[in-house]
Each structure stands twice: as structure tokens, then as C-alpha cells.
Design a protein around this motif. Sequence first.
Motif, PDB file in Angstrom:
ATOM      1  N   SER A 208      83.686   0.185  68.195  1.00 12.30           N
ATOM      2  CA  SER A 208      82.771  -0.618  67.385  1.00 12.30           C
ATOM      3  C   SER A 208      81.988  -1.632  68.217  1.00 12.30           C
ATOM      4  O   SER A 208      82.573  -2.374  69.003  1.00 12.30           O
ATOM      5  CB  SER A 208      83.547  -1.372  66.300  1.00 12.30           C
ATOM      6  OG  SER A 208      82.676  -2.242  65.599  1.00 12.30           O
ATOM      7  N   PRO A 209      80.674  -1.705  68.019  1.00 12.31           N
ATOM      8  CA  PRO A 209      79.878  -2.740  68.676  1.00 12.31           C
ATOM      9  C   PRO A 209      79.694  -3.999  67.813  1.00 12.31           C
ATOM     10  O   PRO A 209      79.039  -4.943  68.238  1.00 12.31           O
ATOM     11  CB  PRO A 209      78.520  -2.043  68.859  1.00 12.31           C
ATOM     12  CG  PRO A 209      78.415  -1.153  67.660  1.00 12.31           C
ATOM     13  CD  PRO A 209      79.822  -0.714  67.324  1.00 12.31           C
ATOM     14  N   GLU A 210      80.282  -4.005  66.596  1.00  7.86           N
ATOM     15  CA  GLU A 210      79.908  -5.030  65.616  1.00  7.86           C
ATOM     16  C   GLU A 210      81.066  -5.932  65.227  1.00  7.86           C
ATOM     17  O   GLU A 210      82.166  -5.474  64.909  1.00  7.86           O
ATOM     18  CB  GLU A 210      79.340  -4.363  64.354  1.00  7.86           C
ATOM     19  CG  GLU A 210      78.853  -5.351  63.307  1.00  7.86           C
ATOM     20  CD  GLU A 210      78.123  -4.679  62.152  1.00  7.86           C
ATOM     21  OE1 GLU A 210      77.719  -5.389  61.217  1.00  7.86           O
ATOM     22  OE2 GLU A 210      77.959  -3.437  62.181  1.00  7.86           O
ATOM     23  N   ARG A 211      80.784  -7.237  65.220  1.00  8.34           N
ATOM     24  CA  ARG A 211      81.730  -8.228  64.680  1.00  8.34           C
ATOM     25  C   ARG A 211      81.422  -8.464  63.203  1.00  8.34           C
ATOM     26  O   ARG A 211      80.271  -8.693  62.822  1.00  8.34           O
ATOM     27  CB  ARG A 211      81.617  -9.541  65.439  1.00  8.34           C
ATOM     28  CG  ARG A 211      82.399 -10.696  64.780  1.00  8.34           C
ATOM     29  CD  ARG A 211      82.316 -11.979  65.582  1.00  8.34           C
ATOM     30  NE  ARG A 211      83.341 -11.990  66.623  1.00  8.34           N
ATOM     31  CZ  ARG A 211      83.165 -12.499  67.845  1.00  8.34           C
ATOM     32  NH1 ARG A 211      81.986 -12.985  68.187  1.00  8.34           N
ATOM     33  NH2 ARG A 211      84.148 -12.480  68.721  1.00  8.34           N
ATOM     34  N   PHE A 212      82.458  -8.438  62.394  1.00  8.06           N
ATOM     35  CA  PHE A 212      82.323  -8.786  60.984  1.00  8.06           C
ATOM     36  C   PHE A 212      82.347 -10.297  60.803  1.00  8.06           C
ATOM     37  O   PHE A 212      81.364 -10.909  60.375  1.00  8.06           O
ATOM     38  CB  PHE A 212      83.433  -8.122  60.176  1.00  8.06           C
ATOM     39  CG  PHE A 212      83.663  -8.705  58.806  1.00  8.06           C
ATOM     40  CD1 PHE A 212      82.611  -9.024  57.970  1.00  8.06           C
ATOM     41  CD2 PHE A 212      84.957  -8.930  58.347  1.00  8.06           C
ATOM     42  CE1 PHE A 212      82.824  -9.570  56.709  1.00  8.06           C
ATOM     43  CE2 PHE A 212      85.188  -9.462  57.087  1.00  8.06           C
ATOM     44  CZ  PHE A 212      84.127  -9.790  56.267  1.00  8.06           C
ATOM     45  N   LEU A 213      83.471 -10.921  61.161  1.00  5.41           N
ATOM     46  CA  LEU A 213      83.619 -12.353  60.910  1.00  5.41           C
ATOM     47  C   LEU A 213      84.665 -12.930  61.856  1.00  5.41           C
ATOM     48  O   LEU A 213      85.713 -12.322  62.075  1.00  5.41           O
ATOM     49  CB  LEU A 213      84.049 -12.578  59.457  1.00  5.41           C
ATOM     50  CG  LEU A 213      83.848 -13.965  58.844  1.00  5.41           C
ATOM     51  CD1 LEU A 213      82.373 -14.346  58.797  1.00  5.41           C
ATOM     52  CD2 LEU A 213      84.433 -14.003  57.426  1.00  5.41           C
ATOM     53  N   ASN A 358      86.432  -6.999  63.530  1.00  2.86           N
ATOM     54  CA  ASN A 358      85.268  -6.167  63.800  1.00  2.86           C
ATOM     55  C   ASN A 358      84.835  -5.441  62.527  1.00  2.86           C
ATOM     56  O   ASN A 358      85.388  -5.646  61.443  1.00  2.86           O
ATOM     57  CB  ASN A 358      85.565  -5.165  64.932  1.00  2.86           C
ATOM     58  CG  ASN A 358      86.458  -3.992  64.494  1.00  2.86           C
ATOM     59  OD1 ASN A 358      86.903  -3.901  63.356  1.00  2.86           O
ATOM     60  ND2 ASN A 358      86.719  -3.085  65.406  1.00  2.86           N
ATOM     61  N   VAL A 359      83.827  -4.582  62.658  1.00  2.85           N
ATOM     62  CA  VAL A 359      83.434  -3.653  61.604  1.00  2.85           C
ATOM     63  C   VAL A 359      83.817  -2.264  62.088  1.00  2.85           C
ATOM     64  O   VAL A 359      83.457  -1.867  63.194  1.00  2.85           O
ATOM     65  CB  VAL A 359      81.918  -3.720  61.328  1.00  2.85           C
ATOM     66  CG1 VAL A 359      81.521  -2.690  60.271  1.00  2.85           C
ATOM     67  CG2 VAL A 359      81.513  -5.119  60.886  1.00  2.85           C
ATOM     68  N   VAL A 360      84.569  -1.522  61.280  1.00  3.08           N
ATOM     69  CA  VAL A 360      85.049  -0.212  61.718  1.00  3.08           C
ATOM     70  C   VAL A 360      83.923   0.823  61.581  1.00  3.08           C
ATOM     71  O   VAL A 360      83.735   1.446  60.528  1.00  3.08           O
ATOM     72  CB  VAL A 360      86.299   0.228  60.938  1.00  3.08           C
ATOM     73  CG1 VAL A 360      86.770   1.609  61.420  1.00  3.08           C
ATOM     74  CG2 VAL A 360      87.417  -0.788  61.126  1.00  3.08           C
ATOM     75  N   ILE A 361      83.138   0.940  62.659  1.00  5.23           N
ATOM     76  CA  ILE A 361      82.119   1.976  62.789  1.00  5.23           C
ATOM     77  C   ILE A 361      82.309   2.653  64.140  1.00  5.23           C
ATOM     78  O   ILE A 361      83.096   2.188  64.959  1.00  5.23           O
ATOM     79  CB  ILE A 361      80.688   1.412  62.659  1.00  5.23           C
ATOM     80  CG1 ILE A 361      80.472   0.233  63.638  1.00  5.23           C
ATOM     81  CG2 ILE A 361      80.391   0.995  61.228  1.00  5.23           C
ATOM     82  CD1 ILE A 361      79.057  -0.314  63.657  1.00  5.23           C
TER      83      ILE A 361
END
Length: 407
Positions: A208-213, A358-361
Motif C-alpha cells: 500500500s502507498p496510502e496512509r488512512f489516518l 494504512n489503506v489496504v490497496i
Amino acid sequence: MAWGNQHTTVAWLDSNSHLKSTTEAILAVDIISSLCTDYKNAFAQLKSYITPLQDYVFGFLGYDLKNDVENLTSTNTYEVDFPDMYFFQPKKIIEITAKEVIFKYPLAFKNEIDKDWKNINTFVNTKTVKNSIQIKHRIDKENYIQQVKKALTEIHLGNVYELNFCQEFYAENALIDPLQTYLDLNTISATPFASYLKMEHLFLLSASPERFLKKTGETLISEPIKGTAKRRSDVQKDQEQIHLLKNNTKEIAENIMIVDLVRNDLSHIAQKGSVKVDELCGIYSFKQVHQMISTISCQIQPNIHPVDAIKACYPMGSMTGAPKIAAMNLIEELEASKRGIYSGAVGYFTPELDFDFNVVIRSIVYNAQKKYVSFSVGSAITAMANPEKEYEECLLKAKAMRAVLSN
């Protein structure tokens, strides 16, 4: 990591040196206590579980916890069989920084540090299975395009103005080496929120390249991604890709819509006047793609429990669309698979109740007991969307996962 993988329960979080944080990776293994539940009252259970522990807790939140947040349902097919939520208090934590390896063992296990360190340094990992599996589409291209057209009809009617529409790729009777597959995926992608989860026969392999919070003290930060462009091997053409993404009105519109949604979510738990956009539509480059990322932050109200802060923002807007509830209802109607852990969040709580998720992508999910492997990809559908191009974007996002499963 290979040493840790011997255990039945494992969480590995790897920044791949992208983050400014001094922590490069964290390994957590084995269980002192755990929480495993479906969506019913899940956030209340999580709050009751972590508050008295005052310890590190690792785990994940599934997308279908939306049903605990709002009056929603999930009835689509789901073959992976992950629970909706799972967290565990680990027996052993090893933090890796640029300069040292820190053993964060509870007092009861500190006498095992020397033995474990010796075993880690002499441990030899052997790959047992060469992946070669037949990937299937849950929906074919023709059906995908028809569903996107239905989404566009809803957008033109004004029922939603952005929808994250996802599709599943899967394989049955699949034998893979989860650890080696994760390492291969991480080699290809090397993203800042990579993670590997093992819960007995269930595995998540995430690039994943993305942080959720993230919560640090009173500060909350969210970093939604909307906007993707393919990397080019030629330097000049790669720079052109960056320029095109940076000036793409459709991608910018998608990103700004989600920024507004995140600002609204945070406003319910933020100190008055503290919500701000730290960066709008920044371009960040990874091994396979360029991404458009924005950063939104706030100061949390002192009476808000950290779990309630997560619940107020859940699921993340980048994986739903806007307005959020209408988008989630439409997602359930149009998609062919229940999302489960995909488009959920993996992370941890600290003893001080700070957290990072993270965001699970860009993730592979594997049920070794059922020999079922799955990955899903999606894109944001707006009024300007072209169904053919959205399908191509999905294939681009699927490229790394498909490659490591067919090597």
C-alpha cells in the motif's frame, strides 16, 4: 521477517525508507491476547479491548465495518473468509531503525531476547513453492464497462458525484508461498505502508502507498490518494507523465472531492478551526506509478477516544466516494464481491493510544486452507470518467500483483 514468519500470528509493517519517521519497520509476533469479531458493535469492542491494556496492539479493520458505522449491509460473495476486525497484543515486538534493532519485549519474555537474536542471525529462509496460478476476473471487461455506465447514470442524476468502483481478480486451488510472494511484491513496489499479516492460515500481502489516518498526541493526519499515472523507463517521458498527472483536471477534481470529504469527517472530532489542508494534490513517485496525494490534518478534541476518531472517518473516503453513505450503497449494488479486508486498514495502537493505519490497496489476500487467492483494484468514477480508461487504470494497478502470482 523470515524468522518471525515461523509464528502463527505475525504483523510486519515496512516503510521502505519512504517516511520521515525514524522507524523503518516493525515486527510483532505471537499473542498475549486478541480480539476477533464481525462488524456488530466492533468499534465499541475495540475500544473496550485496547483501553485497559496500555500496550501495543496490531491488527486490521475490514471495509465492512461500515455496517457498524452506518445502517448498511454486505451481501456479495466473499471467498477469503477474513473476519471484519482482528487485533492482537503481541508477545514480542522488534522495531528496526536506520541505526539499531530494538527488542520491545514485555518483562515476561525479556529472557528470550538473546536466544531470538541468535536465531534471527542464523535463520535461513527457503522458498517452498513457485507461484504459477491462473488468475480469473470476477467480472469481465464487458460487465465492468456496463457497471461503470450505471455508476455514471447515478452521477449524472446527482445521487453521487464520485464513486470508487472495484473489481476482484482471484484464483482457486492456488498454492503460494505467502512470505516470498510478499517479498517479491515489495521488491517490485517498495511502498511506504507495506504490510504482511499472518493469522494462522489467513494472509495479507500489502504494497500500500496510502496512509488512512495517524494520531500523534493531539494531531491527526490523513493522506488520501486520488490520481494515478504510469511510470516510464525513459527519464524525459517519465517527467512528462508527472506533468500530465499534475495538470489532469479529472484527477485533480477526484482528489479535491475526497479532500473535502476527509475535511468533513475530521471536523466532527477536531478542535474548532484546526482542520487544515497541509498539501493539496502533491505528486509522489513510486516504482510503478506516480500518485497524487493530499494531506489533511487537525487537532483532536480532548474528550474524543482514539477509536471514535477512527470510526468518525471510516471507511476512508478515497475508497468510497462522495457523498459517503450514498456511495457505499451504490458500491454494494454494483460490485460483484464483498471487499472484506480490501480497502480496510492495517496498523497499530501504541500504549499511549496513538495509532497509524494504512489503506489496504495493492494487496493480495490468501486463504491457505481454502487455497484461494484474491486481489482487488478500483478507480474513482466521476462525471468525466471514460469506462475504457478506468478499466485500463485497474489493469495498471493490478500489474504488480498479477506479476508476483504468475512468476
